[in-house]
Design an enzyme around this catalytic site. Structure first.
Site, PDB file in Angstrom:
ATOM      1  N   ALA A  66      -4.854   0.953   5.730  1.00 44.84           N
ATOM      2  CA  ALA A  66      -5.217   2.372   5.778  1.00 44.84           C
ATOM      3  C   ALA A  66      -5.095   2.933   4.369  1.00 44.84           C
ATOM      4  O   ALA A  66      -4.308   2.431   3.558  1.00 44.84           O
ATOM      5  CB  ALA A  66      -4.281   3.099   6.727  1.00 44.84           C
ATOM      6  N   GLY A 111      -4.133  -2.029   8.568  1.00 45.99           N
ATOM      7  CA  GLY A 111      -5.344  -1.739   9.345  1.00 45.99           C
ATOM      8  C   GLY A 111      -6.432  -2.786   9.142  1.00 45.99           C
ATOM      9  O   GLY A 111      -7.248  -3.018  10.035  1.00 45.99           O
ATOM     10  N   GLU A 114      -5.692  -5.585  11.347  1.00 44.18           N
ATOM     11  CA  GLU A 114      -5.958  -5.133  12.722  1.00 44.18           C
ATOM     12  C   GLU A 114      -7.460  -5.135  13.025  1.00 44.18           C
ATOM     13  O   GLU A 114      -7.873  -5.512  14.128  1.00 44.18           O
ATOM     14  CB  GLU A 114      -5.339  -3.740  12.931  1.00 44.18           C
ATOM     15  CG  GLU A 114      -3.806  -3.821  12.943  1.00 44.18           C
ATOM     16  CD  GLU A 114      -3.134  -2.462  12.837  1.00 44.18           C
ATOM     17  OE1 GLU A 114      -3.449  -1.698  11.902  1.00 44.18           O
ATOM     18  OE2 GLU A 114      -2.294  -2.147  13.695  1.00 44.18           O
TER      19      GLU A 114
HETATM   20  N1  DAK Z   1      -4.855   2.674   0.101  1.00 42.45           N
HETATM   21  C1  DAK Z   1      -5.327   3.295  -0.986  1.00 42.45           C
HETATM   22  N2  DAK Z   1      -5.545   2.689  -2.160  1.00 42.45           N
HETATM   23  C2  DAK Z   1      -5.255   1.377  -2.243  1.00 42.45           C
HETATM   24  C3  DAK Z   1      -4.755   0.651  -1.145  1.00 42.45           C
HETATM   25  C4  DAK Z   1      -4.565   1.351   0.091  1.00 42.45           C
HETATM   26  N3  DAK Z   1      -4.134   0.750   1.188  1.00 42.45           N
HETATM   27  N4  DAK Z   1      -4.557  -0.627  -1.524  1.00 42.45           N
HETATM   28  C5  DAK Z   1      -4.922  -0.693  -2.830  1.00 42.45           C
HETATM   29  N5  DAK Z   1      -5.339   0.512  -3.262  1.00 42.45           N
HETATM   30  C6  DAK Z   1      -5.809   0.857  -4.601  1.00 42.45           C
HETATM   31  C7  DAK Z   1      -4.660   0.848  -5.604  1.00 42.45           C
HETATM   32  O1  DAK Z   1      -3.983   2.083  -5.567  1.00 42.45           O
HETATM   33  C8  DAK Z   1      -5.417   0.654  -6.898  1.00 42.45           C
HETATM   34  O2  DAK Z   1      -6.016   1.885  -7.283  1.00 42.45           O
HETATM   35  P1  DAK Z   1      -6.052   2.360  -8.845  1.00 42.45           P
HETATM   36  O3  DAK Z   1      -4.646   2.380  -9.272  1.00 42.45           O
HETATM   37  O4  DAK Z   1      -6.873   1.274  -9.531  1.00 42.45           O
HETATM   38  O5  DAK Z   1      -6.727   3.692  -8.803  1.00 42.45           O
HETATM   39  C9  DAK Z   1      -6.558  -0.289  -6.475  1.00 42.45           C
HETATM   40  O6  DAK Z   1      -6.674  -0.157  -5.073  1.00 42.45           O
HETATM   41  C10 DAK Z   1      -6.248  -1.741  -6.818  1.00 42.45           C
HETATM   42  O7  DAK Z   1      -4.985  -2.063  -6.232  1.00 42.45           O
HETATM   43  P2  DAK Z   1      -3.799  -2.742  -7.084  1.00 42.45           P
HETATM   44  O8  DAK Z   1      -3.873  -2.379  -8.525  1.00 42.45           O
HETATM   45  O9  DAK Z   1      -2.532  -2.468  -6.362  1.00 42.45           O
HETATM   46  O10 DAK Z   1      -4.199  -4.283  -6.948  1.00 42.45           O
HETATM   47  P3  DAK Z   1      -3.207  -5.525  -6.930  1.00 42.45           P
HETATM   48  O11 DAK Z   1      -4.096  -6.727  -7.015  1.00 42.45           O
HETATM   49  O12 DAK Z   1      -2.118  -5.388  -7.938  1.00 42.45           O
HETATM   50  O13 DAK Z   1      -2.512  -5.506  -5.494  1.00 42.45           O
HETATM   51  C11 DAK Z   1      -2.485  -5.264  -3.079  1.00 42.45           C
HETATM   52  C12 DAK Z   1      -3.318  -5.644  -4.335  1.00 42.45           C
HETATM   53  C13 DAK Z   1      -3.445  -5.256  -1.873  1.00 42.45           C
HETATM   54  C14 DAK Z   1      -1.395  -6.304  -2.833  1.00 42.45           C
HETATM   55  C15 DAK Z   1      -1.831  -3.874  -3.317  1.00 42.45           C
HETATM   56  O14 DAK Z   1      -2.865  -2.946  -3.717  1.00 42.45           O
HETATM   57  C16 DAK Z   1      -1.200  -3.321  -2.081  1.00 42.45           C
HETATM   58  O15 DAK Z   1      -0.072  -3.688  -1.756  1.00 42.45           O
HETATM   59  N6  DAK Z   1      -1.891  -2.388  -1.436  1.00 42.45           N
HETATM   60  C17 DAK Z   1      -1.341  -1.671  -0.305  1.00 42.45           C
HETATM   61  C18 DAK Z   1      -1.291  -2.549   0.939  1.00 42.45           C
HETATM   62  C19 DAK Z   1      -0.773  -1.748   2.080  1.00 42.45           C
HETATM   63  O16 DAK Z   1       0.445  -1.456   2.142  1.00 42.45           O
HETATM   64  N7  DAK Z   1      -1.696  -1.277   2.864  1.00 42.45           N
HETATM   65  C20 DAK Z   1      -1.381  -0.261   3.891  1.00 42.45           C
HETATM   66  C21 DAK Z   1      -0.779  -0.950   5.065  1.00 42.45           C
HETATM   67  S1  DAK Z   1      -0.318   0.262   6.212  1.00 42.45           S
HETATM   68  C22 DAK Z   1      -2.359   4.662  11.652  1.00 42.45           C
HETATM   69  C23 DAK Z   1      -3.156   3.605  11.964  1.00 42.45           C
HETATM   70  C24 DAK Z   1      -3.185   2.542  11.160  1.00 42.45           C
HETATM   71  C25 DAK Z   1      -2.413   2.534  10.017  1.00 42.45           C
HETATM   72  C26 DAK Z   1      -1.637   3.591   9.708  1.00 42.45           C
HETATM   73  C27 DAK Z   1      -1.606   4.663  10.507  1.00 42.45           C
HETATM   74  N8  DAK Z   1      -2.309   5.750  12.485  1.00 42.45           N
HETATM   75  C28 DAK Z   1      -2.681   5.553  13.783  1.00 42.45           C
HETATM   76  C29 DAK Z   1      -1.788   6.960  12.037  1.00 42.45           C
HETATM   77  C30 DAK Z   1      -2.429   1.434   9.152  1.00 42.45           C
HETATM   78  C31 DAK Z   1      -1.522   1.366   8.179  1.00 42.45           C
HETATM   79  C32 DAK Z   1      -1.664   0.414   7.155  1.00 42.45           C
HETATM   80  O17 DAK Z   1      -2.678  -0.200   6.989  1.00 42.45           O
END
Ligand code: DAK
Length: 260
Positions: A66, A111, A114
């Protein structure tokens, strides 16, 4: 129809839907999830589409979860709306008539994992990584991750992934039964299309009802699930595809299915 966050292409009876927000690693925000729902609904009613491929743009990510920057401001009610929106779209993917193949080209996190799990089959590039990292953000999966993952890989492996928030490699995802096949990154889309073409060569009504029997049956107890299968099996005997498939076998020729 043109979309802001998706690319949709149809050729050779295969629709390819590409998540296209590469700057945020194809992270899911509400407009993207809404567009996905609209695109899948539109595709589901197209008779010229027999299989759907879902993939991500760029080389790095399928969907990195997400959109964290947009989630920051969610109220409880907005979180509920976002959950119901996404869960509805993912259930629709499971219930739409065409098989959906996820071509996982990189990170499939939160997400993204998922969405992948709602697909019927997954082919992953050897660079793909899977995970449910929500606990790192102090939240839990909201698009069915706590439910589909245990059904796919078993309770304890699912708990390991959800409770530690750690990522696993494509190879590990293959070993635990989360993905069907791992291929070199350059071969990903061809490998997914090969599977799609194989499915397209089979009886269309049979493919559609087999998907229904398996996806709906998983929500039922075994007795009711087998009753559902028996009904769909019997219904198959009223189709032109059944007549053609059996005649072709007996006449030692390739079947020419019509999907009727
Ligand atoms: N959201 C927004 N931006 C993101 C992102 C994300 N999930 N993942 C990466 N980016 C952005 C980074 O901020 C960065 O942007 P800039 O700084 O260049 O502007 C760009 O993408 C490149 O990312 P990185 O520089 O971090 O790249 P790396 O290769 O160093 O790392 C990574 C890649 C995928 C390991 C890292 O970006 C990372 O850990 N990303 C976050 C992963 C994560 O935690 N995803 C969210 C999981 S929680 C819900 C329903 C569903 C959900 C939630 C609520 N409701 C029903 C309310 C789902 C929740 C989730 O998915």
């Amino acid at each position: 129809m043109a979309y802001e966050n998706l690319l949709v292409d149809v050729s050779e009876r295969i629709a390819t839907v590409t998540f296209n927000r590469p700057k945020s690693l194809n992270a899911l925000n509400p407009p993207t999830v809404r567009e996905l729902g609209t695109a899948m609904e539109e595709i589901s009613s197209r008779e010229d589409v027999g299989v759907v491929l879902l993939t991500g743009s760029g080389e790095k990510a399928f969907i990195a979860g997400a959109d964290i920057s947009e989630m920051k401001a969610f109220t409880t009610m907005q979180a509920l709306d976002f959950a119901l929106l996404g869960q509805g779209v993912l259930s629709f993917i499971e219930r739409m008539p065409q098989p959906v193949i996820g071509a996982i080209n990189g990170f499939a996190l939160g997400g993204g994992c998922e969405v992948a799990m709602a697909c019927d089959l997954l082919v992953a590039s050897d660079t793909a990584r899977f995970g449910q990292p929500e606990v790192n953000l102090g939240i839990i999966p909201g698009y069915g991750g706590t439910q589909r993952l245990p059904r796919l890989v078993g309770r304890n492996l699912a708990k390991e992934l959800v409770l530690t928030g750690e990522m696993i490699s494509a190879q590990r995802a293959y070993e635990i039964g989360l993905v069907n096949k791992v291929v070199p990154a350059a071969e990903l889309m061809n490998a997914a299309r090969e599977i799609a073409k194989k499915i397209l060569s089979r009886g269309p009504v049979a493919v559609r009802t087999a998907k229904m029997a398996m996806n709906r049956g998983l929500d039922l107890d075994l007795g009711n699930a087998c009753a559902l299968e028996a009904s769909l099996f019997a219904a198959g005997f009223s189709t032109a595809d059944r007549q053609e498939g059996i005649a072709a076998f007996l006449e030692k020729r390739k079947p020419a299915f019509t999907g009727r």
